[in-house]
Design an enzyme around this catalytic site. Structure first.
Site, PDB file in Angstrom:
ATOM      1  N   PRO A   4      -3.839   0.277 -83.816  1.00 19.52           N
ATOM      2  CA  PRO A   4      -2.736   0.961 -84.484  1.00 19.52           C
ATOM      3  C   PRO A   4      -2.398   2.320 -83.883  1.00 19.52           C
ATOM      4  CG  PRO A   4      -4.687   0.917 -85.889  1.00 19.52           C
ATOM      5  CD  PRO A   4      -5.032   0.180 -84.640  1.00 19.52           C
ATOM      6  N   LYS A  36     -10.024  -1.580 -89.729  1.00 17.70           N
ATOM      7  CA  LYS A  36     -10.415  -1.622 -88.317  1.00 17.70           C
ATOM      8  C   LYS A  36     -11.157  -0.368 -87.912  1.00 17.70           C
ATOM      9  CE  LYS A  36      -8.882  -5.600 -87.630  1.00 17.70           C
ATOM     10  NZ  LYS A  36      -9.791  -6.678 -87.316  1.00 17.70           N
TER      11      LYS A  36
END
Length: 116
Positions: A4, A36
């Site tokens: 991201p 994550k």
């Protein structure tokens, strides 16, 4: 892995001593929201940017959350978390924040000299 990237653009002036903690907190929020590792999260801040929203230059922000395999069904939750973070961190009301969610194609996302 989602890899991201969160971009925060705002017309608010962020003091240099606040930048590091703002970026660190944003990175943790994104990693936790997506489930994550923070090792792959990138966050950028563009403060004190000339911006106008709803006809005024009152405090505002535009965020872009881009990720591989972004779980689009969860964007309402991401919006709530990110708007609350911006409100708490920069005193920008939630109704003065826009967020663009981008589900990036793996072949168009590069890292370490290759693509995913």
């Amino acid at each position: 892995m989602h890899n991201p990237y969160l971009q925060i653009q705002t017309n608010v002036d962020v003091a240099p001593e606040q930048e590091a903690s703002l970026l660190a907190n944003a990175s943790q929020i994104v990693a936790k929201a997506l489930g994550k590792s923070e090792n792959y999260v990138m966050v950028a801040l563009q403060a004190n940017t000339p911006m106008l929203f709803a006809g005024t230059d009152q405090a505002t922000a535009f965020l872009v959350l881009k990720s591989l395999r972004l779980p689009t069904a969860r964007t309402p939750d991401f919006s709530q978390k990110l708007c609350s973070f911006i409100e708490d961190s920069l005193n920008i009301p939630k109704n003065r924040v826009y967020i663009e969610f981008v589900n990036a194609d793996a072949s168009l996302w590069g890292w370490d000299g290759r693509t995913f």
